[in-house]
Design an enzyme around this catalytic site. Structure first.
Site, mmCIF file in Angstrom:
data_model
loop_
_atom_site.group_PDB
_atom_site.id
_atom_site.type_symbol
_atom_site.label_atom_id
_atom_site.label_comp_id
_atom_site.label_asym_id
_atom_site.label_seq_id
_atom_site.Cartn_x
_atom_site.Cartn_y
_atom_site.Cartn_z
ATOM 1 N N ASP A 345 0.856 -1.189 0.000
ATOM 2 C CA ASP A 345 0.000 0.000 0.000
ATOM 3 C C ASP A 345 0.891 1.238 0.000
ATOM 4 O OD1 ASP A 345 -1.829 1.996 0.299
ATOM 5 O OD2 ASP A 345 -2.547 1.359 2.278
ATOM 6 N N ASP A 366 3.055 6.221 -11.401
ATOM 7 C CA ASP A 366 1.774 6.313 -12.114
ATOM 8 C C ASP A 366 0.651 6.193 -11.083
ATOM 9 O OD1 ASP A 366 -0.244 6.368 -13.989
ATOM 10 O OD2 ASP A 366 0.024 4.277 -14.599
ATOM 11 N N CYS A 392 -2.977 11.589 -13.666
ATOM 12 C CA CYS A 392 -4.358 11.800 -14.107
ATOM 13 C C CYS A 392 -4.995 12.972 -13.374
ATOM 14 C CB CYS A 392 -5.187 10.531 -13.901
ATOM 15 S SG CYS A 392 -5.268 9.959 -12.187
#
Length: 438
Positions: A345, A366, A392
């Site tokens: 995580d 990413d 993003c």
């Protein structure tokens, strides 16, 4: 002026989410459907203390970049917000948003700006979640995306950005679902399109009858697609038809790689842009045969495996165990042996792992929309020559860029945008950080 009243204005700019910006009596007003430079008549929809909102009801002087929307549902469906804006203008707008966010939030500027990465603007979307809802008042089953600015489901007959195997068959899909005994118990359909096949995952809240399953099988056979059923969480997804369905996959031809995935796995929605993006990542990272590369948030190995074609060794880290398992299988299938994957995580501020303090020559990030601040604040970067960040969300990229530059000693060498989601306000970008020479 109260909501519902109209006003004529000259539009000065466009907001990050694609609304025209004008000033009425010195007060900023955000106008849906208006473009920079246009003279429009708009109707007020909401009033606020610091700004107002409205919607264009008449375009008195259209901008040269205004185009006719291709989709008949544009303006109602919330899936697209910029179909009235020429594609070249859309990508220029997204580049401006990226640069403004880097400056405003991060206080940084790239040394150079990468040329925008563009591709197909229609039929490009290979992943989607369609909402299904039976509306009692209309006595009608609806299927589509949510309405713009609302919680209702847009009544779609087709979708011009979704892959044609589904986007041009929404009416047939609605008819199919209406034949099922539990049509009121189907809230969602997940769409996944691979290199040569399409899969639909039917989420159902009650058991399907034998008749229901036969109806779904016939549809799948007629339209040459796979049907999966999902009774609960992701672990309940099971293949209904055909029993010998070939697993979904996509190709990265430049590196001679095939990536296999399950229909509910995360994959990039736009395969043409993804292929070009993979090439861009490899070029910017420039991995060498004697170098160690770290790929964080690696998913299925979309970037990890192509990088491994050039690097000495690559370590991919991902938080979802099922994705890591498929990444390992993808490496084995493609006969790539210089790569390892681990489940961790990366948003855990207390994460204890050997890779955090290990030496790597190059790093790829990413992350999801929340960014990667937790891990980049702790990662050993002294030996890192290049770091590539695929984002993003330009806001979290800008925030993390500030840390990478001002706290970790890297230089923002280049940044640019890629049109992963044409006709929407989503801004996808890539940034290259290099070791700042002393």
């Amino acid at each position: 002026m109260p909501p519902g009243s109209s006003c004529e204005v000259r539009v000065e700019a466009i907001s990050h989410e694609g609304r025209g910006i004008a000033h009425v009596g010195g007060k900023a007003t955000f106008i849906d459907g208006a473009l920079p430079g246009e003279r429009v008549r708009f109707c007020y929809t909401r009033r606020h203390g610091r700004f107002d909102e409205g919607i264009a009801i008449e375009i008195l002087e259209p901008a040269p970049v205004r185009v006719e929307p291709r989709c008949p549902h544009f303006g109602l469906c919330g899936g697209c917000s910029l179909q009235h804006y020429a594609s070249i203008a859309q990508i220029q707008h997204k580049q401006a948003v990226l640069l403004e966010q880097l400056q405003h939030i991060g206080g940084v500027r790239p040394a150079s700006i990468l040329p925008p990465l563009t591709g197909p603007v229609w039929d490009y979307r290979h992943k989607a979640r369609l909402t299904v809802r039976y509306v009692e008042k209309k006595a009608k089953l609806l299927i589509g995306f949510k309405e713009k600015g609302g919680r209702r489901v847009a009544d779609l007959s087709r979708c011009e950005v979704l892959h044609p195997s589904v986007g041009q068959k929404l009416t047939e899909l609605r008819v199919l679902l209406g034949k099922l005994s539990l049509y009121k118990q189907i809230p969602q359909i997940e769409v996944a399109v691979g290199e040569d096949s399409t899969a639909l995952v039917i989420r159902h809240l009650a058991p399907l009858s034998d008749h229901d399953q036969e109806q779904l099988k016939r549809y799948a056979e007629l339209h040459r697609m796979s049907i999966y059923l999902q009774a609960g969480g992701p672990e309940t997804v099971e293949l209904l038809w055909p029993k010998d369905a070939r697993p979904l996959h996509y190709r990265l031809p430049a590196e001679d790689i095939e990536i296999y995935f399950e229909p509910t796995d995360f994959t990039q929605v736009n395969p043409a842009i993804n292929q070009a993006l993979v090439g861009w990542v490899v070029e910017l990272l420039n991995p060498k045969p004697d170098e160690r590369v770290l790929d964080l948030f690696c998913g299925l190995g979309n970037f990890t495996l192509p990088i491994a074609r050039h690097a000495g060794w690559v370590l991919g880290i991902e938080g979802q165990a099922s994705l890591v398992e498929r990444a390992r299988r993808n490496a084995e299938y493609n006969k790539i042996n210089n790569v390892d994957f681990e489940v961790m995580d990366l948003a855990d501020e207390n994460l204890e792992a050997a890779f955090i303090s290990s030496y790597f020559d190059k790093v790829l990030l990413d992350p999801p929309r929340t960014g990667a601040r937790e891990i980049i604040e702790r990662l050993e970067l002294k030996g890192v020559k290049r770091l590539v960040y695929v984002s993003c969300n330009p806001a979290t990229l800008a925030r993390d860029a500030r840390v990478l530059m001002h706290a970790r000693g890297l230089l923002l060498a280049a940044a640019g945008v890629l049109d992963m989601f044409p006709h929407t306000s989503h801004v996808e970008s890539i940034a290259l950080f290099i070791r700042n020479p002393p």
